[in-house]
Design an enzyme around this catalytic site. Structure first.
Site, short mmCIF file in Angstrom:
data_model
loop_
_atom_site.label_atom_id
_atom_site.label_comp_id
_atom_site.label_asym_id
_atom_site.label_seq_id
_atom_site.Cartn_x
_atom_site.Cartn_y
_atom_site.Cartn_z
N ASP A 9 1.02 -1.10 -0.03
CA ASP A 9 -0.01 0.04 0.09
C ASP A 9 0.88 1.21 -0.08
OD1 ASP A 9 -2.38 1.52 0.55
OD2 ASP A 9 -1.37 1.95 2.42
N TYR A 11 -0.19 4.93 0.67
CA TYR A 11 -0.24 5.99 1.82
C TYR A 11 -0.52 5.48 3.29
CZ TYR A 11 -0.60 8.69 -2.25
OH TYR A 11 -0.60 9.45 -3.33
N ARG A 40 -7.25 12.61 7.04
CA ARG A 40 -7.05 11.17 6.74
C ARG A 40 -8.09 10.37 6.70
NH1 ARG A 40 -4.79 7.43 3.32
NH2 ARG A 40 -4.12 5.64 4.37
N SER A 116 -2.67 0.82 -4.62
CA SER A 116 -3.05 2.02 -4.11
C SER A 116 -4.36 2.60 -4.38
CB SER A 116 -2.08 3.08 -4.00
OG SER A 116 -2.34 4.35 -3.54
#
Length: 216
Positions: A9, A11, A40, A116
């Protein structure tokens, strides 16, 4: 155990999502960290809701919408930083161990990839700014199928790209929900629990839990 393919992944796993706010910590003041956390959280929530609705909006637009929401919840933060924060998100810091670990995996002969929710242009900018170019065999964005994790079709992008079975893939993510989705698909899952959070989704992995990628 060694695998043919290691998928990461982006982020929170390779790139520090809170580094954009830290860059302007002095200007944002004491509420900056809260702003970053809400930013986030909403960014992810918006992706899940779109997937459940059968809709799609690229991740960059969700990032903008999430930041605007965060500013609304944390009114004490100077909104004049909006454009600077968004610009900084294109060049997030990678975690310090990332380049060495990726290089070692490549030296071992493994395939290395990103999978992602990020848009293709976001990922390209992040990889370039972190000087990680040449360390990936593939950078896979959900833009190609227009749905977000944890939809099984997202994880299937890996097996289709490399023509391998799910069990041949080691999947690394700092997001526990992402690990759950990858485990359900059949990947060997490694949770990068940088924050020392409690385990969720008890019936859905991980095969391993580590504090950072150095332990990989």
């Amino acid at each position: 155990m060694q695998f043919k393919t290691y998928v990461f992944d982006a982020y929170g796993t390779l790139f520090d999502v809170h580094s954009a706010v830290r860059k302007y910590a002095d200007t944002l003041g004491p509420d900056g960290q809260r702003l970053s956390e809400i930013w986030r959280t909403k960014q992810l929530e918006y992706s899940w809701i779109r997937t459940l609705m059968g809709s799609y909006t690229d991740f960059w637009r969700l990032t903008e919408e999430a930041l605007d929401y965060a500013f609304g919840v944390v009114p004490g933060v100077d909104k004049s930083c909006r454009d600077k924060l968004l610009e900084a998100y294109w060049t997030l810091d990678c975690y310090p161990e990332v380049p060495e670990i990726l290089a070692k995996l490549r030296e071992r002969g493994a395939h290395v990839a990103i999978l992602s929710n990020g848009s293709s242009d976001m990922l390209a900018a992040a990889v370039e700014s972190a000087h990680l170019g040449g360390l990936f065999d593939a950078v896979l964005s959900v833009d190609a199928i227009k749905t977000f994790k944890t939809a099984p079709d997202v994880y299937r992008m890996v097996t289709d790209t490399f023509a391998i079975a799910p069990a041949e893939v080691s999947f690394q993510s700092s997001n526990r929900w992402d690990i759950a989705g990858a485990h359900k698909f059949g990947f060997h899952t490694v949770w990068i629990n940088r924050a020392g959070l409690p385990n969720e989704y008890q019936n859905y992995g991980p095969a391993r839990e580590i504090g950072n990628l150095t332990e990989l």
